[in-house]
Design an enzyme around this catalytic site. Sequence first.
Site, PDB file in Angstrom:
ATOM      1  N   ARG A  69      28.709  32.529 -31.367  1.00  0.00           N
ATOM      2  CA  ARG A  69      27.246  32.633 -31.304  1.00  0.00           C
ATOM      3  C   ARG A  69      26.528  32.051 -32.290  1.00  0.00           C
ATOM      4  NH1 ARG A  69      25.594  37.244 -32.293  1.00  0.00           N
ATOM      5  NH2 ARG A  69      27.612  38.267 -32.611  1.00  0.00           N
ATOM      6  N   TYR A 197      29.629  27.928 -24.947  1.00  0.00           N
ATOM      7  CA  TYR A 197      30.497  28.964 -25.422  1.00  0.00           C
ATOM      8  C   TYR A 197      29.964  30.417 -24.965  1.00  0.00           C
ATOM      9  CZ  TYR A 197      31.623  32.902 -28.324  1.00  0.00           C
ATOM     10  OH  TYR A 197      32.223  34.401 -28.428  1.00  0.00           O
ATOM     11  N   LYS A 206      24.555  39.253 -24.152  1.00  0.00           N
ATOM     12  CA  LYS A 206      23.551  39.339 -25.333  1.00  0.00           C
ATOM     13  C   LYS A 206      22.239  39.306 -25.188  1.00  0.00           C
ATOM     14  CE  LYS A 206      27.277  40.554 -27.864  1.00  0.00           C
ATOM     15  NZ  LYS A 206      27.384  41.742 -28.122  1.00  0.00           N
ATOM     16  N   HIS A 226      23.914  48.101 -28.482  1.00  0.00           N
ATOM     17  CA  HIS A 226      25.089  47.607 -28.614  1.00  0.00           C
ATOM     18  C   HIS A 226      26.351  48.597 -28.964  1.00  0.00           C
ATOM     19  CE1 HIS A 226      27.616  44.221 -31.047  1.00  0.00           C
ATOM     20  NE2 HIS A 226      27.856  44.090 -30.013  1.00  0.00           N
ATOM     21  N   SER A 248      30.412  43.918 -35.633  1.00  0.00           N
ATOM     22  CA  SER A 248      31.580  43.212 -35.212  1.00  0.00           C
ATOM     23  C   SER A 248      33.169  43.518 -36.303  1.00  0.00           C
ATOM     24  CB  SER A 248      31.476  41.766 -35.060  1.00  0.00           C
ATOM     25  OG  SER A 248      30.944  41.173 -36.390  1.00  0.00           O
ATOM     26  N   CYS A 250      35.077  45.886 -36.520  1.00  0.00           N
ATOM     27  CA  CYS A 250      35.281  47.239 -36.840  1.00  0.00           C
ATOM     28  C   CYS A 250      36.092  47.916 -35.529  1.00  0.00           C
ATOM     29  CB  CYS A 250      34.159  47.867 -36.918  1.00  0.00           C
ATOM     30  SG  CYS A 250      32.957  47.438 -38.557  1.00  0.00           S
ATOM     31  N   ASP A 275      30.919  47.494 -24.895  1.00  0.00           N
ATOM     32  CA  ASP A 275      30.251  46.480 -25.858  1.00  0.00           C
ATOM     33  C   ASP A 275      28.680  46.967 -25.746  1.00  0.00           C
ATOM     34  OD1 ASP A 275      30.064  44.397 -27.561  1.00  0.00           O
ATOM     35  OD2 ASP A 275      29.183  43.001 -25.938  1.00  0.00           O
ATOM     36  N   ARG A 367      38.653  34.154 -26.556  1.00  0.00           N
ATOM     37  CA  ARG A 367      38.275  35.195 -25.879  1.00  0.00           C
ATOM     38  C   ARG A 367      38.997  35.364 -24.657  1.00  0.00           C
ATOM     39  NH1 ARG A 367      33.784  38.435 -27.820  1.00  0.00           N
ATOM     40  NH2 ARG A 367      33.198  37.395 -29.824  1.00  0.00           N
TER      41      ARG A 367
HETATM   42  C1  OXD Z   1      29.810  40.499 -30.359  1.00  0.00           C
HETATM   43  C2  OXD Z   1      30.430  40.208 -29.024  1.00  0.00           C
HETATM   44  O1  OXD Z   1      29.709  39.147 -31.084  1.00  0.00           O
HETATM   45  O2  OXD Z   1      30.637  41.416 -28.369  1.00  0.00           O
HETATM   46  O3  OXD Z   1      29.169  41.413 -30.703  1.00  0.00           O
HETATM   47  O4  OXD Z   1      31.060  39.005 -28.896  1.00  0.00           O
HETATM   48 MN    MN Z   2      29.371  42.691 -29.000  1.00  0.00          MN
END
Ligand code: OXD
Ligand code: MN
Length: 583
Positions: A69, A197, A206, A226, A248, A250, A275, A367
């Site tokens: 991102r 991406y 998102k 989130h 992220s 964690c 997510d 991913r």
């Molecule tokens: C993030 C994802 O970046 O879920 O939070 O990809």
């Molecule tokens: Mn996320």
Amino acid sequence: MTNNKKVLTWLDEMTKMCQPDKIVWIDGSESQLDELRKESVATGEMIELNQEKLPGCYLHRTAENDVARVEGRTFICTSKEEDAGPTNNWMAPKDAYEKLSKLYEGCMKGRTMYVIPFIMGVKGSPFAKVGIELTDSIYVVLNMNIMTRMGKDALEEIGEDGDFTKCLHAKKDVNPEDRYIVQFPEDNTIWSINSAYGGNVLLGKKCFALRIASYLGKQQGWMAEHMLILGLTNPQGEKHYIAAAFPSACGKTNLAMLIPPEALKGYKVETVGDDIAWLKIGEDGRLWAMNPEAGFFGVAPGTSSKTNYNALATTRKNTIFTNVALTDDGEVWWEGMDGDAPAHAIDWLGKEWTPASGTKAAHPNSRFTAPAAQCPCISPDFENKAGVPISAIVFGGRRAKTAPLVYQARDWEHGVFVGATMASETTAAAAGAVGVVRRDPMAMIPFCGYNMGDYFAHWLEMGKKIPNPPKIFHVNWFRLDDNGKFMWPGFGDNLRVLNWIVDRCDGKADAVETEIGYLPKVSDINVDGLDLDEATLKELLSVDKEVWKSELAGMKEFFAKFGDRLPEGIKHQLNLLEENLNK
Ligand code: OXD
Ligand code: MN
């Protein structure tokens, strides 16, 4: 496929601007998807993997400059700059439309535009929202098929004159200089250009389910967060649902799919989402949650049968891998997967690779896109139109010293403050200095579609409207001892902390009141079968006032950014914390 005038007028406008050679409506049928898979393999956009070992699985490689991102190129375009707030990039809508229209002009000449109607949430559910994404990428179509409920059903949901989120994506030439991910919350519109991406182009995720949805939620009295959602059942068969937000890196996906340790075998964790959570007040006065997504877009490296058996198992069929390594027998590999590295592979850049190459075979942000329904621990309520009732909201971060293993907020207002002061320390894995505190309220810094001061106010308002609100907690699995070693085992043993949390919700567990909230006593955490001495647990459950005083200074500095948009409730809690620490 539809007579909806709003859809047709918008499609006409976008077609005139992008000038595709062909327009294809995506109906969601397997036969159409199969044709697209074949076409993408023929053009090299996708690589078919070993269909015996990984049936229905494909590999895609993005451009080298297009692997994550791009927060610096992500904009919230509200009429007034102050409505986007100090944590978002802003452009005036008129300027953004003008600038991007020039980039989109004729960009699909010689290409096909795919029209993807999709539903976020379960069809027919009060949570569900519909979008249409226009894209010139088959990769996007195939991923949207996994991540959303896509096709005819979505058009039915919009009906003759229903509203929808207007999403436009063009791959163009993937030029990072002209890459833009732009949200127009006031127009329910998303424009993305020059990326391929996932996080930038699967616009249901998102861009819609968080940035646009958070804005809609503020207008309509609900919340887009989130957060993972999990169901926890104890040996007596009592079930609780928990929603949890973490920045992220964690372990959010790991927590959502937790496997109980041997000593707690009678417990069961089921995944509703990994997510995103959409939250609404139910008729029974509780807060209910739904995962608006249909798939997982998870980070591959580090995923193994040890760290997350359920995630790995989910990816064994019908999965699209992005930027992982390709083995000689047509399987995938990434750093941290089970077993030894392959003696030879093709790396994420498409180059020959061996363990001696001295480079990573898979990109660190590579991913998998996998259907959630394939997850061995998927909740039976994953497709429940009503969602699930939330007992506890958990916030977390990666803190070496500050935050104890777990604490409970005194009430909703305090809980909002706990979420608003969420922070994580950078690790060696990320670029930049190690141990730098990054403030990330509710893990929403990159995803809040409006002024975050107003977002805190919305949280506070929601609390007043929920007759029976969830209890709010904070956890920290990452406390370090003086030798820099993790004090808490983490992974499956985090269940021991979740158990205290749900027992608190049921009024079954004890706690002591401290300066920062309620903490468990050492005897309140079940450590059966765990090699953890009492002194360590005591340390994990301690609050160092001096450390918290410097934390307070960091909080004040962060909140100062919001000026008069910072709600009274947050100021009040900040003062209360200061008083408590100075007592
Ligand atoms: C993030 C994802 O970046 O879920 O939070 O990809
Ligand atoms: Mn996320």
